[in-house]
Design a protein around this motif. Sequence first.
Motif, mmCIF file in Angstrom:
data_model
loop_
_atom_site.group_PDB
_atom_site.id
_atom_site.type_symbol
_atom_site.label_atom_id
_atom_site.label_comp_id
_atom_site.label_asym_id
_atom_site.label_seq_id
_atom_site.Cartn_x
_atom_site.Cartn_y
_atom_site.Cartn_z
ATOM 1 N N SER A 186 13.686 2.995 -5.908
ATOM 2 C CA SER A 186 15.021 2.994 -6.507
ATOM 3 C C SER A 186 15.307 1.681 -7.224
ATOM 4 N N VAL A 187 14.841 0.551 -6.681
ATOM 5 C CA VAL A 187 14.994 -0.736 -7.364
ATOM 6 C C VAL A 187 14.138 -0.749 -8.628
ATOM 7 N N MET A 188 12.933 -0.167 -8.559
ATOM 8 C CA MET A 188 12.061 -0.102 -9.726
ATOM 9 C C MET A 188 12.688 0.728 -10.846
ATOM 10 N N GLN A 189 13.388 1.810 -10.492
ATOM 11 C CA GLN A 189 14.043 2.637 -11.505
ATOM 12 C C GLN A 189 15.162 1.862 -12.201
ATOM 13 N N ILE A 190 15.945 1.109 -11.430
ATOM 14 C CA ILE A 190 17.010 0.296 -12.021
ATOM 15 C C ILE A 190 16.402 -0.734 -12.964
ATOM 16 N N ALA A 191 15.309 -1.371 -12.538
ATOM 17 C CA ALA A 191 14.644 -2.376 -13.380
ATOM 18 C C ALA A 191 14.158 -1.755 -14.676
ATOM 19 N N ARG A 192 13.558 -0.560 -14.599
ATOM 20 C CA ARG A 192 13.046 0.104 -15.803
ATOM 21 C C ARG A 192 14.193 0.419 -16.760
ATOM 22 N N GLU A 193 15.336 0.869 -16.210
ATOM 23 C CA GLU A 193 16.504 1.156 -17.051
ATOM 24 C C GLU A 193 17.022 -0.099 -17.739
ATOM 25 N N LEU A 194 16.844 -1.250 -17.086
ATOM 26 C CA LEU A 194 17.293 -2.530 -17.662
ATOM 27 C C LEU A 194 16.225 -3.153 -18.563
ATOM 28 N N GLY A 195 15.069 -2.503 -18.694
ATOM 29 C CA GLY A 195 14.007 -3.012 -19.560
ATOM 30 C C GLY A 195 13.185 -4.124 -18.937
ATOM 31 N N ALA A 196 13.157 -4.201 -17.601
ATOM 32 C CA ALA A 196 12.417 -5.259 -16.915
ATOM 33 C C ALA A 196 11.196 -4.676 -16.219
ATOM 34 N N LYS A 197 10.148 -5.499 -16.131
ATOM 35 C CA LYS A 197 8.971 -5.125 -15.344
ATOM 36 C C LYS A 197 9.263 -5.433 -13.879
ATOM 37 N N THR A 198 8.543 -4.760 -12.996
ATOM 38 C CA THR A 198 8.689 -5.053 -11.575
ATOM 39 C C THR A 198 7.348 -5.476 -10.993
ATOM 40 N N VAL A 199 7.428 -6.386 -10.037
ATOM 41 C CA VAL A 199 6.254 -6.853 -9.306
ATOM 42 C C VAL A 199 6.612 -6.790 -7.836
ATOM 43 N N LEU A 200 5.748 -6.191 -7.034
ATOM 44 C CA LEU A 200 5.975 -6.112 -5.595
ATOM 45 C C LEU A 200 5.332 -7.324 -4.938
ATOM 46 N N GLY A 201 6.139 -8.143 -4.272
ATOM 47 C CA GLY A 201 5.640 -9.333 -3.602
ATOM 48 C C GLY A 201 4.909 -8.982 -2.325
ATOM 49 N N THR A 202 3.793 -9.655 -2.088
ATOM 50 C CA THR A 202 3.033 -9.469 -0.847
ATOM 51 C C THR A 202 2.785 -10.836 -0.232
ATOM 52 N N ALA A 203 2.447 -10.844 1.039
ATOM 53 C CA ALA A 203 2.149 -12.093 1.729
ATOM 54 C C ALA A 203 0.800 -12.623 1.268
ATOM 55 N N ASN A 204 0.694 -13.934 1.170
ATOM 56 C CA ASN A 204 -0.575 -14.586 0.843
ATOM 57 C C ASN A 204 -1.531 -14.339 2.006
ATOM 58 N N PRO A 205 -2.764 -13.869 1.759
ATOM 59 C CA PRO A 205 -3.673 -13.540 2.865
ATOM 60 C C PRO A 205 -3.965 -14.727 3.786
ATOM 61 N N GLN A 206 -4.011 -15.943 3.252
ATOM 62 C CA GLN A 206 -4.289 -17.105 4.093
ATOM 63 C C GLN A 206 -3.108 -17.372 5.029
ATOM 64 N N SER A 207 -1.866 -17.298 4.506
ATOM 65 C CA SER A 207 -0.706 -17.570 5.345
ATOM 66 C C SER A 207 -0.457 -16.413 6.316
ATOM 67 N N ALA A 208 -0.806 -15.186 5.898
ATOM 68 C CA ALA A 208 -0.622 -14.036 6.773
ATOM 69 C C ALA A 208 -1.579 -14.101 7.963
ATOM 70 N N ALA A 209 -2.795 -14.613 7.734
ATOM 71 C CA ALA A 209 -3.778 -14.719 8.819
ATOM 72 C C ALA A 209 -3.338 -15.779 9.820
ATOM 73 N N ALA A 210 -2.652 -16.832 9.334
ATOM 74 C CA ALA A 210 -2.241 -17.912 10.212
ATOM 75 C C ALA A 210 -0.972 -17.562 10.997
ATOM 76 N N ALA A 211 -0.151 -16.658 10.424
ATOM 77 C CA ALA A 211 1.109 -16.305 11.083
ATOM 78 C C ALA A 211 0.845 -15.238 12.136
ATOM 79 N N PRO A 212 1.484 -15.381 13.320
ATOM 80 C CA PRO A 212 1.301 -14.361 14.354
ATOM 81 C C PRO A 212 2.029 -13.078 13.960
ATOM 82 N N ALA A 213 1.425 -11.947 14.267
ATOM 83 C CA ALA A 213 2.019 -10.638 13.942
ATOM 84 C C ALA A 213 3.108 -10.333 14.942
ATOM 85 N N ASN A 214 4.206 -9.747 14.469
ATOM 86 C CA ASN A 214 5.310 -9.357 15.354
ATOM 87 C C ASN A 214 5.186 -7.898 15.711
ATOM 88 N N LYS A 215 4.198 -7.563 16.510
ATOM 89 C CA LYS A 215 3.997 -6.161 16.888
ATOM 90 C C LYS A 215 3.997 -6.013 18.371
#
Length: 129
Positions: A100-129
């Motif tokens: 739904s956010v991507m659709q709003i961005a497309r209507e506004l003429g903007a590209k979208t990028v989905l942010g992900t965690a950096n693999p190095q920082s994700a490996a160092a951070a403990p998982a909350n599971k």
Amino acid sequence: MHNGALNDILFILLLFFLIVSSLANPNVIKLMLPKAKSNTKAKQTVVVSIDAGQQFYVGTQKVSFEQLRATLVPKIPVGEVDPTIVINAEESVPISAVVSVMQIARELGAKTVLGTANPQSAAAAPANK
């Protein structure tokens, strides 16, 4: 003054500024991002964050989904080539909220990028599971 002492002082100053600059990003909401093999972050024009409770943020400003489009319109620079909206969504957020956010961005003429965690920082951070 010895040359070694000057080098020590310069090293300490450099270290101080590196630490301070990495901590000083006021437009970040703390989220658990999904993991990816590479860093998918682009030039951040506008950041939209979605937390686990499906609360929407533009930068650090909390907005309802109904207010999201009206909040994004003035933040998209007029005349910029390929304006980008970075979406930082918590892992547990349903894909429909991201789309739904991507659709709003497309209507506004903007590209979208989905942010992900950096693999190095994700490996160092403990998982909350």
